[in-house]
Design a protein around this motif. Structure first.
Motif, PDB file in Angstrom:
ATOM      1  N   UNK A 157       9.516  -6.415 -23.889  1.00 48.75           N
ATOM      2  CA  UNK A 157       8.331  -5.549 -23.913  1.00 48.75           C
ATOM      3  C   UNK A 157       8.192  -4.849 -25.260  1.00 48.75           C
ATOM      4  N   UNK A 158       6.951  -4.769 -25.751  1.00 47.69           N
ATOM      5  CA  UNK A 158       6.696  -4.130 -27.041  1.00 47.69           C
ATOM      6  C   UNK A 158       6.648  -5.115 -28.188  1.00 47.69           C
ATOM      7  N   UNK A 159       7.175  -6.326 -27.996  1.00 46.11           N
ATOM      8  CA  UNK A 159       7.121  -7.316 -29.072  1.00 46.11           C
ATOM      9  C   UNK A 159       5.704  -7.877 -29.207  1.00 46.11           C
ATOM     10  N   UNK A 160       5.419  -8.382 -30.386  1.00 42.11           N
ATOM     11  CA  UNK A 160       4.085  -8.918 -30.662  1.00 42.11           C
ATOM     12  C   UNK A 160       4.063 -10.423 -30.420  1.00 42.11           C
ATOM     13  N   UNK A 161       2.871 -10.925 -30.062  1.00 40.75           N
ATOM     14  CA  UNK A 161       2.692 -12.345 -29.744  1.00 40.75           C
ATOM     15  C   UNK A 161       1.899 -13.010 -30.864  1.00 40.75           C
ATOM     16  N   UNK A 162       2.410 -14.116 -31.372  1.00 42.21           N
ATOM     17  CA  UNK A 162       1.773 -14.841 -32.473  1.00 42.21           C
ATOM     18  C   UNK A 162       1.539 -16.300 -32.091  1.00 42.21           C
ATOM     19  N   UNK A 163       0.527 -16.898 -32.743  1.00 40.40           N
ATOM     20  CA  UNK A 163       0.314 -18.330 -32.581  1.00 40.40           C
ATOM     21  C   UNK A 163       0.044 -18.931 -33.959  1.00 40.40           C
ATOM     22  N   UNK A 164       0.510 -20.153 -34.171  1.00 40.99           N
ATOM     23  CA  UNK A 164       0.256 -20.828 -35.453  1.00 40.99           C
ATOM     24  C   UNK A 164      -1.052 -21.610 -35.367  1.00 40.99           C
ATOM     25  N   UNK A 165      -1.654 -21.867 -36.512  1.00 41.06           N
ATOM     26  CA  UNK A 165      -2.837 -22.727 -36.594  1.00 41.06           C
ATOM     27  C   UNK A 165      -3.992 -22.249 -35.744  1.00 41.06           C
ATOM     28  N   UNK A 166      -4.730 -23.194 -35.164  1.00 39.11           N
ATOM     29  CA  UNK A 166      -5.876 -22.879 -34.324  1.00 39.11           C
ATOM     30  C   UNK A 166      -5.731 -23.617 -32.988  1.00 39.11           C
ATOM     31  N   UNK A 167      -6.410 -23.096 -31.977  1.00 45.78           N
ATOM     32  CA  UNK A 167      -6.277 -23.661 -30.631  1.00 45.78           C
ATOM     33  C   UNK A 167      -7.574 -24.308 -30.149  1.00 45.78           C
ATOM     34  N   UNK A 168      -7.440 -25.237 -29.221  1.00 45.19           N
ATOM     35  CA  UNK A 168      -8.603 -25.845 -28.549  1.00 45.19           C
ATOM     36  C   UNK A 168      -9.118 -27.110 -29.207  1.00 45.19           C
ATOM     37  N   UNK A 169      -8.580 -27.455 -30.367  1.00 45.00           N
ATOM     38  CA  UNK A 169      -9.103 -28.619 -31.088  1.00 45.00           C
ATOM     39  C   UNK A 169      -8.825 -29.937 -30.388  1.00 45.00           C
ATOM     40  N   UNK A 170      -7.679 -30.038 -29.754  1.00 47.95           N
ATOM     41  CA  UNK A 170      -7.334 -31.304 -29.106  1.00 47.95           C
ATOM     42  C   UNK A 170      -8.161 -31.516 -27.837  1.00 47.95           C
TER      43      UNK A 170
END
Lengths: 325, 325
Positions: A157-170
């Motif tokens: 709890x309290x940690x940040x959530x990250x994602x690489x690149x972009x989503x939904x392209x596939x």
């Protein structure tokens, strides 16, 4: 009559033999098993993924090279999600008796091209005949220092959530493929994340080496489902901000995908990870954009906040590969 | 609608969780990869084998438990043929949407029963839907001391050729299954080598530990094909004596199988190995009969001698699983 299995093994062996081998691989194709030795102080990672015709690829949608590349990309992405280095791959391949030899050569060729790029050796597998469809199962073995694999269960709890690149392209590509009409073929270059996925192996390794990622997964099943996997294994919840989710630009003219595809579409093979707020997570790493999309919470729910600030619960929808919806 | 893949993973995880894990398995089902660490001074062995409905098993011929057991037996037998100890298995399983849940439970149950017997943990895999057939691919990981795996390539001219158990029993079952008429069902207990294969794991390990076997393979493709594999990889030839080949007794009343099935029939999962004449190879080992059937020669041909002393060349016929011949 030539034995199809024997011919298939010989062809795969020939194509595979041109690829450079890592030192971990002691004995490859041509015995009952492959023999692998991890470097001193290293663990092995193992993952297996189906690529079934009609489910994960279609011969009228995907060239053999693209089907082969995507087959291996699925496995490499799982190694990336643990912060590992891929070492060897094993291909089980069943084909109809009347499939042209060139299709198999091109499929294995596409797979080996991506393998070479990552220093991975095709070290074995199995072959069979199957009348109705091409069936592939890929096993990828990776290596990681003892006890340093980045698991799904490390988010706090309290940690940040990250994602690489972009989503939904596939998933946008699959939607467009379903809507294709004759003479209106879509171009693979307008949907690179679907047709030419780049597993984030280097990024995953850096996130592990620098101690940035506390939990990590690849977005193979879609953000809503993969975030639920992290929350379930870590026994936490999450809150993400819809407006922060990086959406792929696809098609011609290029346009941003719907939020729905970015939230639920699968097979983007980006990395979704959590990090302590004190970690300085750069906006770019290993040539890929990194975007903060939310934070981990103590409550076990996953909430998504819309641009008006209204929170609703996000339910994992589960990625069904060729669903037309 | 429940997600079939998710439900399938949950069931497999539940059934698998009751099995005891070896210390080499650090993280199993529930992450992107399994994490495995070989014991100090050990290599890993990896093998993959398809079990496809209609090719390797039939739902009208094999109970789900037997299909599941045979699926794992194929992989364990490859580990045995290297003199290794099996550690973990990975099951990729695709099923039609309307397949009864009990079929899957019984298939996985049969597989896990055999896994437990060998101290093997089901550590991961993949699941998918496939409309036309049940598709399984099994990966087995084994362990062997550094550089001690028994390869196919170690046979030398003058060495003797041995086989464990009896041959032809599995292919005799398939021949009988093809000839079945209603009300004349064959009984699995009359063809145990087909329906309840016992991979020769303990025997393989002992042959390696005692330094007896110089080259080894399991008889999955049939004696003629598997002996050709040893000769090819070792760059030698062989001469075997037809009258010495141990033939399975099958059926009711029990009778010896034809020489043709013993020479060419596959899936007996016995061990075929070579040993220096100075090695004292016992007639029984690990509860299995060991029979000398010939010797390795310098000429690259494989000859078989009939009871009249006439030598003819033995050509590998290649085992085609459900061929009615």
């Amino acid at each position: 009559v030539p034995l199809p299995e024997k011919a298939l093994i010989a062809r795969i062996r020939k194509i595979a033999s041109t690829s450079r081998g890592p030192r971990s691989l002691i004995t490859g194709i041509g015995d009952d098993c492959a023999v692998l030795r991890p470097g001193p102080g290293h663990d092995f990672l193992i993952t297996t993924d189906f690529s079934l015709e009609g489910i994960h690829f279609r011969r009228d949608w995907h060239t053999p090279e693209i089907a082969g590349r995507r087959c291996l990309a699925r496995g490499l992405s799982d190694i990336a999600a643990m912060g590992g280095t891929p070492v060897a791959a094993f291909l089980s391949l069943a084909v109809p008796r009347d499939l042209e030899q060139s299709w198999i050569d091109r499929f294995v060729g596409g797979l080996i091209d991506l393998a070479r790029k990552h220093g991975v050796r095709l070290a074995g597998g199995d072959t069979a005949e199957f009348p109705q469809a091409v069936l592939a199962d890929i096993v990828v073995v990776g290596s990681v220092p003892h006890g340093r694999a980045v698991l799904r269960s490390g988010a706090k709890p309290g940690e940040l959530i990250y994602v690489s690149g972009e989503l939904g392209g596939s998933s946008a590509a699959i939607r467009s493929l379903h809507r294709e009409r004759k003479g209106q073929k879509i171009h693979s270059r307008d949907y690179p994340r679907h047709f030419l996925p780049e597993p984030r192996v280097q990024l995953g390794r850096i996130l592990r080496e620098k101690g940035i990622a506390s939990a990590m997964i690849d977005t193979s099943d879609g953000l809503s489902t993969d975030l639920a996997h992290i929350c379930e294994e870590s026994k936490v919840g999450a809150e993400i901000d819809a407006s922060l989710i990086p959406r792929s630009r696809v098609g011609k003219p290029a346009h941003e995908v719907d939020l729905d595809l970015a939230l639920h579409g699968g097979e983007d093979y980006e990395l979704l990870f959590t990090a302590h707020p004190a970690k300085g997570v750069p906006g770019h790493l290993a040539g890929v954009t990194i975007t903060q999309i939310g934070r981990i919470t103590r409550s076990r729910k996953i909430l998504v906040r819309n641009p008006k600030g209204v929170r609703t619960e996000l339910h994992p929808r589960g990625w069904e590969h060729f669903d037309a919806s």
